[in-house]
Write a protein that holds these residues in place. Structure first.
Motif: not given
Ligand SMILES: O=C(O)[C@@H](CO)OP(=O)(O)O
Length: 342
Positions: A203, A211, A227
């Motif tokens: 990521y 998040k 995402r």
């Protein structure tokens, strides 16, 4: 009464007849299974034996013990070579790891090694109950602890009680040192292969960030794109497409051949490495994969048949009969397992 005579010397063992449900192998009484089973008498005497139309499989003809012909030891190989080729069927179980500490905290995790929470451990055990009657011949996990623990915890619930053993394939020496010399032990174990290619997608700069806070900062749409889009990578991270390049390639090169040879495989991995594999299995488009979400600790079953992956959904619960109706072969397996264990 013997209606078919089988008189064949197998090393020091002799199959005398197949009368009734048992036959004699040397001094051992051996339970016979229906037509189509392979005869295996120890390691060096392994082989397939037939008498007329009948074929037998005998396992463990050790010294003075009664041997049990066990369909569960290798249920996915329970036919002769030809019948295996014909049925060409294997089960594939996918499990996303149970809840991790960073799932709980709502942080981007990616390839950071993070442990399971207590809830994650319970989810893994629950997943194991759901698949406890599905034979597993091989396990693949990522190199990350949350996936490895999920696989091991799930297997504690399996009715067959085989022991997962990690295969050390990293070097010649590791391979030699981890060799198992006992054929009986090999039969009682399930090889586990840990592959970094199944790791969660990287990521990048998002790893460790919350998040929700990231969405507040960069906008909901942008973060959703990072995402869930197929080909837009998060800053300095992997897109799903990049993740698929390694995970699906690994699946095709290493796991698919096992399924092709009739072995049932369980994969314990991650949200995005599994999304990319499911995209391949279900032939999803890059648009369709956007809405694919996987819950933690929920097993998904596929049947691999005649070169195709048939999605069977998630086994419902340990006591549900439904899962056995998925294929005739799994139903037969269940029946044999019940006969053996009761
Ligand atoms: O943080 C991650 O590594 C993944 C999986 O938990 O998150 P996402 O759902 O955003 O792909």
């Amino acid at each position: 009464m013997a209606n078919t005579m089988l008189h064949q010397t197998v090393g020091t063992l002799q199959l005398l007849s197949d009368s009734g449900t048992h036959c004699k192998v040397g001094n051992n009484s051996v339970r016979l299974l229906p037509k189509g089973f392979k005869v295996e008498v120890g390691f060096s005497e392994r082989g397939t034996y037939s008498s007329g139309q009948r074929k037998f499989r005998v396992i463990q003809a050790s010294a003075s013990q009664t041997s049990v012909a066990d369909p569960v030891l290798s249920p996915s190989n329970n036919g002769t070579h030809e019948s295996r080729k014909k049925s060409n069927e294997a089960a594939l179980i996918l499990i996303r790891h149970g809840e991790s500490l960073w799932n709980e905290k709502n942080l981007f995790t990616g390839c950071v090694d993070v442990p399971l929470t207590k809830k994650g451990v319970e989810e893994a055990i629950e997943a194991g109950k759901r698949i406890s009657n599905i034979p597993v011949d091989m396990i693949y996990t990522s190199a990350l602890i949350r996936a490895q623990m999920t696989a091991m915890l799930a297997m504690t619930q399996h009715r067959r009680k085989k022991v997962p053993i990690i295969m050390h394939d990293e070097s010649e020496q590791a391979r030699a040192w981890s060799q198992i010399y006992s054929e009986d032990t090999i039969k009682q174990s399930i090889p586990v292969i840990a592959a970094w290619q199944l790791n969660e997608r990287m990521y990048g700069e998002l790893q460790g960030l919350n998040k929700q806070e990231t969405a507040d900062r960069f906008g909901k749409e942008k973060v959703h794109e990072w995402r869930r889009s197929y080909d837009i990578p998060p800053p300095n991270g992997e897109s799903l497409e990049m993740c698929a390049q390694r995970a699906v390639a690994y699946f095709k090169d290493n796991i698919e051949p096992q399924l092709l040879s009739g072995k049932n495989v369980m994969i314990a991995a991650h949200g995005n490495s599994l999304r990319s594999i499911i995209m391949y299995l279900d032939k999803l488009t890059s648009q369709e994969v956007i809405s694919l979400e996987l819950s933690t600790g929920i097993p998904m079953l596929y049947i691999f048949k005649e070169g195709k992956f048939i999605r069977r959904g998630s086994p419902v619960a340990p006591t549900e009969a439904g899962v056995y109706a998925y294929t005739r072969r799994l139903a037969q397996y269940r029946q044999k397992l019940d006969e053996m264990l009761h």
